[in-house]
Design a protein around this motif. Sequence first.
Motif, PDB file in Angstrom:
ATOM      1  N   ALA A  64      -3.872  -1.766   2.033  1.00 12.12           N
ATOM      2  CA  ALA A  64      -2.976  -0.967   1.557  1.00 12.12           C
ATOM      3  C   ALA A  64      -1.802  -1.234   2.344  1.00 12.12           C
ATOM      4  CB  ALA A  64      -3.313   0.471   1.509  1.00 12.12           C
ATOM      5  N   CYS A  65      -1.662  -2.117   3.457  1.00 10.56           N
ATOM      6  CA  CYS A  65      -0.694  -2.423   4.231  1.00 10.56           C
ATOM      7  C   CYS A  65       0.259  -3.427   3.755  1.00 10.56           C
ATOM      8  CB  CYS A  65      -1.195  -2.847   5.777  1.00 10.56           C
ATOM      9  SG  CYS A  65      -2.226  -1.535   6.666  1.00 10.56           S
ATOM     10  N   ASP A  66       1.273  -3.395   4.500  1.00 13.31           N
ATOM     11  CA  ASP A  66       2.313  -4.375   4.016  1.00 13.31           C
ATOM     12  C   ASP A  66       3.373  -4.605   5.332  1.00 13.31           C
ATOM     13  OD1 ASP A  66       4.545  -5.968   2.932  1.00 13.31           O
ATOM     14  OD2 ASP A  66       4.846  -4.562   1.067  1.00 13.31           O
ATOM     15  N   ALA A  67       3.285  -5.994   5.502  1.00 11.32           N
ATOM     16  CA  ALA A  67       3.973  -6.178   6.990  1.00 11.32           C
ATOM     17  C   ALA A  67       5.654  -6.316   6.644  1.00 11.32           C
ATOM     18  CB  ALA A  67       3.347  -7.505   7.455  1.00 11.32           C
ATOM     19  N   ASP A  68       5.983  -6.169   5.512  1.00 16.22           N
ATOM     20  CA  ASP A  68       7.211  -6.239   5.135  1.00 16.22           C
ATOM     21  C   ASP A  68       7.850  -5.133   4.900  1.00 16.22           C
ATOM     22  OD1 ASP A  68       7.240  -9.068   4.921  1.00 16.22           O
ATOM     23  OD2 ASP A  68       6.953  -9.067   2.863  1.00 16.22           O
ATOM     24  N   ALA A  69       7.229  -3.821   5.247  1.00 18.53           N
ATOM     25  CA  ALA A  69       7.952  -2.553   5.240  1.00 18.53           C
ATOM     26  C   ALA A  69       8.636  -2.396   6.201  1.00 18.53           C
ATOM     27  CB  ALA A  69       6.926  -1.566   4.992  1.00 18.53           C
ATOM     28  N   HIS A  70      10.080  -1.906   6.111  1.00 19.33           N
ATOM     29  CA  HIS A  70      10.878  -1.732   7.138  1.00 19.33           C
ATOM     30  C   HIS A  70      10.886  -0.235   7.951  1.00 19.33           C
ATOM     31  CE1 HIS A  70      13.991  -5.125   5.750  1.00 19.33           C
ATOM     32  NE2 HIS A  70      13.027  -5.518   5.940  1.00 19.33           N
ATOM     33  N   SER A  71      10.251   0.518   7.505  1.00 17.26           N
ATOM     34  CA  SER A  71      10.190   2.040   7.859  1.00 17.26           C
ATOM     35  C   SER A  71       8.860   2.505   7.283  1.00 17.26           C
ATOM     36  CB  SER A  71      11.335   2.870   7.685  1.00 17.26           C
ATOM     37  OG  SER A  71      11.492   3.016   6.127  1.00 17.26           O
ATOM     38  N   PRO A  72       8.521   3.674   8.225  1.00 18.05           N
ATOM     39  CA  PRO A  72       7.214   4.548   7.490  1.00 18.05           C
ATOM     40  C   PRO A  72       7.591   5.126   6.188  1.00 18.05           C
ATOM     41  CG  PRO A  72       7.579   4.711  10.000  1.00 18.05           C
ATOM     42  CD  PRO A  72       8.881   3.977   9.659  1.00 18.05           C
TER      43      PRO A  72
END
Length: 268
Positions: free
Chosen positions: A152-160
């Motif tokens: 469920a993780c995404d290394a491209d997410a810029h913020s919580p």
Amino acid sequence: MIVPGVYAAKGAQLSRWDFIRAVDIWAPADAVIGGWSAAYLHGEHWYSTERGNGVVDVFTSAEPRVPTGVRERRLRQPIPAADACEIGGVRITAPARTAVDVARWSTGADRRICIVDSVCFATNTSVRAVADAATRMPGQHGVSRVVRLLAACDADAHSPQESLLRLRIERSSLPQPVSQFEICEPSGHLLTIADLAYAREKVAIFYDGRHHGDPEQWRRDLRITARLADLGWQVVRVTKGMRPEEVIGHIASALTRARRHLRHLTSS
């Protein structure tokens, strides 16, 4: 005295880096700084700025008398070379290992996902690398719990906030959007990057954080929204305080309008 054997001038204003460096000087020879101190040195700022401030986690196989401000993490076996690095002469856990540690020491599934996302984005580390680091931590408390969440993780997410928005969408009846989607002008020049998007339907979703309240940023957002409309995009802007069902409703409505427009174009 900062820690035993390490001193600063009386009245000196010590930074967090100064304290971490002092602990590193005091620590046993095999010590590796980890946890939120490592995340902080790696540049993660959403969580590490507040968490772990004043407490430094130290991995060591020794049994030192631990001073105030130091938390010993006993090592059963040395940290693999792939999971350690140096910053400013201080030996710390590498980004992927750091992501596993701070996530397994935190509570709440969504928070752990956001933490992994944040460390990965700050350090340009892939979720695959985090999974690999976890395989080198057999039997350690909480590691398996983190592993189960990595899908469920995404290394491209810029913020919580972006991470939580993505999770809300994924858990709804809506299709899964693409993260950090580049939208270009017909000329090929980049217009903007949508936090999340449905490319086929041309629906762009943005999370407007605190900095979007800045007058110049606000004017820029208006210009981009207007231009996206010119190019046939449906735009959804999400802000703090919006209820989850409200957000999902706005996105669903935008998708409905976009699909209706697609059908119209196809039929004509």
